[in-house]
Scaffold this motif. Structure first.
Motif, short mmCIF file in Angstrom:
data_model
loop_
_atom_site.label_atom_id
_atom_site.label_comp_id
_atom_site.label_asym_id
_atom_site.label_seq_id
_atom_site.Cartn_x
_atom_site.Cartn_y
_atom_site.Cartn_z
N LEU A 262 1.11 4.37 -2.67
CA LEU A 262 0.86 5.73 -2.45
C LEU A 262 2.19 6.64 -2.65
O LEU A 262 2.14 7.79 -2.29
CB LEU A 262 0.39 5.79 -1.02
CG LEU A 262 -0.99 5.20 -0.65
CD1 LEU A 262 -1.22 5.18 0.67
CD2 LEU A 262 -2.26 6.30 -1.49
N ASP A 263 3.41 5.88 -2.93
CA ASP A 263 4.34 6.71 -2.97
C ASP A 263 5.03 7.00 -1.67
O ASP A 263 5.50 8.26 -1.79
CB ASP A 263 4.58 7.81 -4.28
CG ASP A 263 5.81 8.23 -4.79
OD1 ASP A 263 7.00 7.32 -4.73
OD2 ASP A 263 5.98 9.57 -5.07
N LYS B 65 -3.52 -4.13 -1.92
CA LYS B 65 -3.77 -2.80 -2.76
C LYS B 65 -5.27 -2.81 -3.35
O LYS B 65 -5.69 -1.65 -3.64
CB LYS B 65 -2.80 -3.13 -4.09
CG LYS B 65 -1.24 -2.69 -3.68
CD LYS B 65 -0.63 -2.71 -4.98
CE LYS B 65 -0.08 -4.15 -5.50
NZ LYS B 65 1.06 -4.13 -6.50
N GLU C 5 -10.84 5.58 -2.72
CA GLU C 5 -9.23 5.12 -2.58
C GLU C 5 -8.59 5.59 -1.48
O GLU C 5 -8.86 6.82 -1.00
CB GLU C 5 -8.62 5.48 -3.98
CG GLU C 5 -8.77 4.94 -5.31
CD GLU C 5 -8.03 5.30 -6.43
OE1 GLU C 5 -6.85 5.84 -5.99
OE2 GLU C 5 -8.22 4.82 -7.38
N ILE D 256 0.86 -1.17 -0.04
CA ILE D 256 0.07 0.06 0.00
C ILE D 256 0.95 1.34 0.03
O ILE D 256 0.75 2.26 -0.61
CB ILE D 256 -0.98 0.08 1.12
CG1 ILE D 256 -1.97 -1.12 1.07
CG2 ILE D 256 -1.76 1.18 1.56
CD1 ILE D 256 -2.79 -1.63 2.31
N SER E 85 -6.09 7.34 0.91
CA SER E 85 -5.26 8.53 0.73
C SER E 85 -4.02 8.51 1.47
O SER E 85 -4.01 7.74 2.50
CB SER E 85 -6.15 9.77 1.13
OG SER E 85 -6.22 9.89 2.44
N ARG E 86 -2.99 9.21 1.12
CA ARG E 86 -1.92 9.29 1.82
C ARG E 86 -2.10 9.72 3.18
O ARG E 86 -1.32 9.18 4.17
CB ARG E 86 -0.91 10.10 1.22
CG ARG E 86 -0.21 9.61 -0.19
CD ARG E 86 0.57 10.88 -0.85
NE ARG E 86 1.79 11.09 0.09
CZ ARG E 86 3.04 10.80 -0.20
NH1 ARG E 86 3.49 10.41 -1.36
NH2 ARG E 86 3.92 11.04 0.67
N TYR F 155 -3.06 6.79 5.65
CA TYR F 155 -2.34 5.70 5.45
C TYR F 155 -1.58 4.97 6.87
O TYR F 155 -1.76 3.96 7.60
CB TYR F 155 -0.90 5.75 4.64
CG TYR F 155 0.22 4.71 4.72
CD1 TYR F 155 0.08 3.49 4.21
CD2 TYR F 155 1.39 4.99 5.47
CE1 TYR F 155 0.98 2.57 4.18
CE2 TYR F 155 2.12 3.84 5.65
CZ TYR F 155 2.04 2.74 5.01
OH TYR F 155 3.01 1.85 5.22
N PHE G 139 -7.53 0.48 -2.74
CA PHE G 139 -7.73 1.41 -3.88
C PHE G 139 -8.89 0.67 -4.65
O PHE G 139 -9.55 1.63 -5.50
CB PHE G 139 -6.69 1.29 -4.58
CG PHE G 139 -5.40 1.83 -4.00
CD1 PHE G 139 -5.26 3.19 -3.19
CD2 PHE G 139 -4.37 1.02 -3.86
CE1 PHE G 139 -4.33 3.41 -2.47
CE2 PHE G 139 -3.16 1.43 -3.22
CZ PHE G 139 -3.04 2.74 -2.47
#
Length: 184
Positions: A23-24, A75, A86, A19, A88-89, A92, A79
């Motif tokens: 989300l980078d 994932k 989805e 995850i 969100s950062r 997290y 998402f």
């Protein structure tokens, strides 16, 4: 089959890392445990925020290696659960992850074979099906009838549909891996 605490912790870390990567978010990708996980089975990944459901996706059976399946289901839960936007950062760090590693399905014909707290239920009526994991009945404090009725609702069927002659009922158990109970 069973999983060691090291394997459970690895699968939880794999779910969280998959995850984070999507989300980078910088994260440490876990190294596989020495005792390789060779199981191919079904699994569900449940995400919660403050104890409330935030996503849950899984499959009853899979030929994929369990770590790969957990990565994909994590994932999907974050998402692609159609009930939620989805992840969100910002959310997290708030999520807790719970994994349910499933036993094979076992068809039952006698409702008394369902053990609350041990079994999950999969119900099929033609093209409709519904699944509830074993821990759901315990968390909701349902008896067997309530568990069956809610599995019917999950399949978009009337609550009493489990009594129909053509309805197929299956039970399964699950190995639970929960971040809230994670071993160090």
């Amino acid at each position: 089959f069973s999983l060691t605490e090291i394997q459970k912790n690895y699968l939880l870390a794999t779910a969280r890392a998959s995850i984070a990567v999507a989300l980078d978010i910088d994260c440490e990708v876990p190294a596989p445990p020495e005792d390789e996980i060779r199981h191919s089975c079904g699994a569900f990944v449940t995400l919660k925020i403050d104890g409330k459901l935030r996503g849950c996706i899984g499959t009853m059976e899979s030929e994929a290696p369990l770590p790969s399946l957990i990565e994909d289901m994590a994932k999907s839960s974050a998402f692609r659960d159609p009930r939620f936007p989805e992840l969100s950062r910002n959310e997290y760090d708030q999520i807790t992850i719970e994994l349910s590693i499933l036993s094979p399905l076992s068809r039952i014909h006698d409702l008394s074979d369902i053990e609350i707290g041990t079994h999950g239920i999969m119900l099929r009526d033609g093209f409709r099906s519904g699944v509830l994991l074993p821990q759901v009945a315990t968390e909701q404090r349902w008896n067997r009838t309530e568990f069956l009725e809610n599995t019917c609702r999950k399949a978009n069927l009337p609550p009493q549909a489990y009594k129909k002659e053509n309805v197929e009922l299956y039970v399964f158990s699950a190995i639970l891996c929960d971040e809230r109970e994670k071993s160090t």
